[in-house]
Write an enzyme that holds these catalytic residues in place. Structure first.
Site, PDB file in Angstrom:
ATOM      1  N   HIS A  56       0.822  -1.224   0.000  1.00 41.54           N
ATOM      2  CA  HIS A  56       0.000   0.000   0.000  1.00 41.54           C
ATOM      3  C   HIS A  56       0.857   1.277   0.000  1.00 41.54           C
ATOM      4  O   HIS A  56       0.515   2.270   0.662  1.00 41.54           O
ATOM      5  CB  HIS A  56      -0.965   0.024   1.193  1.00 41.54           C
ATOM      6  CG  HIS A  56      -1.964  -1.089   1.175  1.00 41.54           C
ATOM      7  ND1 HIS A  56      -3.181  -0.990   0.536  1.00 41.54           N
ATOM      8  CD2 HIS A  56      -1.922  -2.330   1.685  1.00 41.54           C
ATOM      9  CE1 HIS A  56      -3.843  -2.139   0.678  1.00 41.54           C
ATOM     10  NE2 HIS A  56      -3.097  -2.961   1.361  1.00 41.54           N
ATOM     11  N   ASN A 129     -10.350  -3.096   2.170  1.00 39.85           N
ATOM     12  CA  ASN A 129     -10.015  -3.014   0.747  1.00 39.85           C
ATOM     13  C   ASN A 129     -11.293  -2.727  -0.041  1.00 39.85           C
ATOM     14  O   ASN A 129     -12.390  -2.722   0.519  1.00 39.85           O
ATOM     15  CB  ASN A 129      -9.428  -4.348   0.267  1.00 39.85           C
ATOM     16  CG  ASN A 129      -7.946  -4.494   0.589  1.00 39.85           C
ATOM     17  OD1 ASN A 129      -7.228  -3.509   0.689  1.00 39.85           O
ATOM     18  ND2 ASN A 129      -7.507  -5.723   0.742  1.00 39.85           N
ATOM     19  N   TYR A 339       0.508  -4.800  11.631  1.00 36.62           N
ATOM     20  CA  TYR A 339       0.366  -3.376  11.268  1.00 36.62           C
ATOM     21  C   TYR A 339       1.117  -2.472  12.236  1.00 36.62           C
ATOM     22  O   TYR A 339       1.896  -1.619  11.830  1.00 36.62           O
ATOM     23  CB  TYR A 339      -1.118  -2.988  11.144  1.00 36.62           C
ATOM     24  CG  TYR A 339      -1.667  -3.420   9.811  1.00 36.62           C
ATOM     25  CD1 TYR A 339      -1.751  -4.772   9.491  1.00 36.62           C
ATOM     26  CD2 TYR A 339      -2.059  -2.504   8.844  1.00 36.62           C
ATOM     27  CE1 TYR A 339      -2.217  -5.183   8.255  1.00 36.62           C
ATOM     28  CE2 TYR A 339      -2.524  -2.916   7.607  1.00 36.62           C
ATOM     29  CZ  TYR A 339      -2.608  -4.253   7.320  1.00 36.62           C
ATOM     30  OH  TYR A 339      -3.051  -4.665   6.094  1.00 36.62           O
TER      31      TYR A 339
END
Ligand code: NDP
Length: 503
Positions: A56, A129, A339
């Site tokens: 990303h 997404n 993350y």
């Protein structure tokens, strides 16, 4: 600009007398190391780039709000959802996945759809997404999968063999592959696509009852996609087209908006459902669990500074608020770790102090201290341990998720129903797509898969065939493969097929 902001200074506030001429010994002489301003300017410039996101990397973002439009208090005690009409500030980042920070917006790729809700109980991130499913469902496969979407380690080129080799050996990817190679794999802009949580999450109410939930953000601009020809042209002519479109729309007060829907099921319904409700390669069919509209999201403010607000924005599916928690979805469980971990690497351990990442409606108070780039007062002289008798912050038992039971043999469990993997992709092909969608799907696949070795083409086409014989047959024809051979491979087990098509 304020009056004192007009005076040029060094990073430490010393007035700078000249910003055009380096200090040298005479007009032609060498530069002097005592030109502190030059050294500081070059040294800071040398460090301007931070590591780009490993996935990303290319994205665009905007500020806005989320407004509640339905009463969901019987399902969740999340405070930002507790009243019709209540508004919460959001920051949203859209992105492509596989490309580098300078790659084209029109690439065929899933689009990231990450929403940070600045709630009164801290930040809640919905890191989704534009697709309701994903390629894999076990986090152990994630680094391998991403390697295949990036560059070949020897040639540094995108590589159709890597791409299709992995996918054809990972048949649970077929549903997402079918969406990716439909025209939804190249959305016209970030405004013209839906967002999905893809994962299942837990909502729990103030009585401790819990429910499983999936989110759908439905674009109010309408779904619009690019054809293969349009996206190919745009990649060359206007590689930042979606970034530009989002910025311009907001500048022109055409605020993009999404209707926010949820599908909600009870634990009992989850137990009986015909698909594993925590398998991210599957959807919950709308006919089984109709989506309920709960709110609306509007983006109405562009960032003032791209680096500060978009590049440094850090989202994590582990950012929950009381009333919302994780589900047993294995891929989600892996993301809960990954993350925060990648942000600590990219931005440092105190990345939560960067203004875009700070909670706005709540104050961060705890016993964590120090570390690189501790830019606040580091809690001054307050106690840095717990328990203490000096009035430090106390845990809030009400904020916890209700206890839940887990059991089972600890092992590396494979997925139990691999034969389910083809049905939903087949349904998308047979029942949802129009004739034109199917024509584009076949064209989009064959124009990409033709670049892979023939044995890999055969293996992947057998997977399409398993989703739907017509689907596989058309891909085979488009690639000039023998349909009978594809059919033979499709009837084999996954292991047999892998052996029959090995190098
Ligand atoms: P429905 O038959 O009730 O509705 C079809 C759904 O498919 C709509 O949500 C539509 O989105 C979406 N859709 C249309 N074209 C495409 C495409 N090219 N790629 C991906 N999605 C598309 O859905 P069901 O629940 O019965 O599921 C049937 C199939 O639809 C699933 O197997 C799945 O592939 C797909 N789908 C299902 C979703 C779900 O959560 N149930 C969500 C999205 C897709 P829209 O209304 O926004 O145009």
């Amino acid at each position: 600009m304020k009056k004192d902001e007009k005076k040029l200074t060094t990073n430490f506030g010393k007035p700078v007398e000249n910003d055009q001429n380096t200090v040298t010994a005479g007009s032609y002489g060498p530069a002097l190391i005592q030109d502190i301003h030059l050294l500081e300017k070059l040294a800071h410039f040398d460090r301007e780039r931070i590591p780009e996101r490993v996935v990303h990397a290319k994205g665009a973002g905007a500020h806005g709000y989320f407004e509640v439009t339905a009463d969901v208090t019987k399902y969740t005690k999340a405070k930002f959802l507790n009243k019709i009409g209540k508004r919460t500030d959001v920051f949203v980042r859209f992105s492509t996945v596989g490309g580098e920070r300078g790659s084209a917006d029109a690439e065929r790729d899933p689009r990231g759809f990450a929403v940070k809700f600045y709630t009164e109980d801290g930040n809640y991130d919905m890191v989704g997404n534009n697709t309701p499913v994903f390629f894999i469902r076990d986090p152990l496969k994630f680094p391998d999968f991403i390697h295949t979407q990036k560059r070949n380690p020897a040639t540094n080129l995108k590589d159709a063999d890597m791409f299709w080799d992995f996918l054809s050996l990972t048949p649970e990817s077929i549903h997402q592959v079918t969406i990716l190679f439909s025209d939804r794999g190249t959305p016209r802009t970030y405004r013209h696509m839906n967002g999905y949580s893809s994962h299942t999450f837990k909502w729990y109410n103030d009585k401790g009852d819990y429910f499983w939930v999936q989110y759908h953000f439905k674009t109010e601009q309408g779904i619009q996609n690019l054809t293969l020809q349009e996206s190919t042209k745009l990649k060359g002519e206007n590689p930042d087209h979606a970034t530009r479109d989002l910025h311009q729309a907001i500048e022109q007060d055409e605020y993009p908006s999404w209707k926010v829907e949820v599908q909600i099921i009870t634990p009992a319904q989850a137990k009986d459902y015909r698909f594993d409700p925590f398998d991210i390669t599957k959807v919950w069919f709308h006919a089984d669990f109709p989506p309920i509209t709960i709110g609306r999201m509007v983006l109405n403010r562009n960032p003032n500074n791209y680096f500060a607000e978009v590049e440094q924005a850090a989202f994590s599916p582990a950012n929950f608020v009381p009333g919302i928690a994780a589900s047993p979805d294995k891929l989600l469980q892996g993301r809960l770790f990954s993350y925060h971990d990648t942000h600590r690497h990219r931005l440092g351990p105190n990345y939560h102090l960067i203004p875009i990442n700070q909670p706005k409606g709540a104050k961060m108070v705890n016993y964590q201290r120090d570390g690189f780039m501790r830019t606040d007062d580091n809690s001054g002289g307050a106690p840095n341990y717990y328990p203490n008798s000096f009035g430090g912050p106390e845990p809030q038992p009400d904020a916890g998720e209700p206890a839940f039971e887990v059991s089972g043999m600890a092992d590396r469990h494979p997925y139990i129903h691999p034969n389910d993997d083809f049905f939903q992709a087949g349904e998308l092909y047979r029942r949802v797509m129009t004739d034109e969608d199917r024509d584009h799907l076949i064209g989009n696949i064959t124009s990409h898969l033709c670049n892979a070795q023939k044995r890999i083409q055969l293996r992947q086409t057998a997977i399409f065939y398993k989703a739907d014989p017509e689907y596989g047959g058309r891909v085979a024809k488009g690639l000039g493969l023998d349909v009978k051979e594809v059919e033979r491979l499709a009837k084999m087990s996954q292991d047999e097929r892998a052996k029959a098509t090995a190098k």
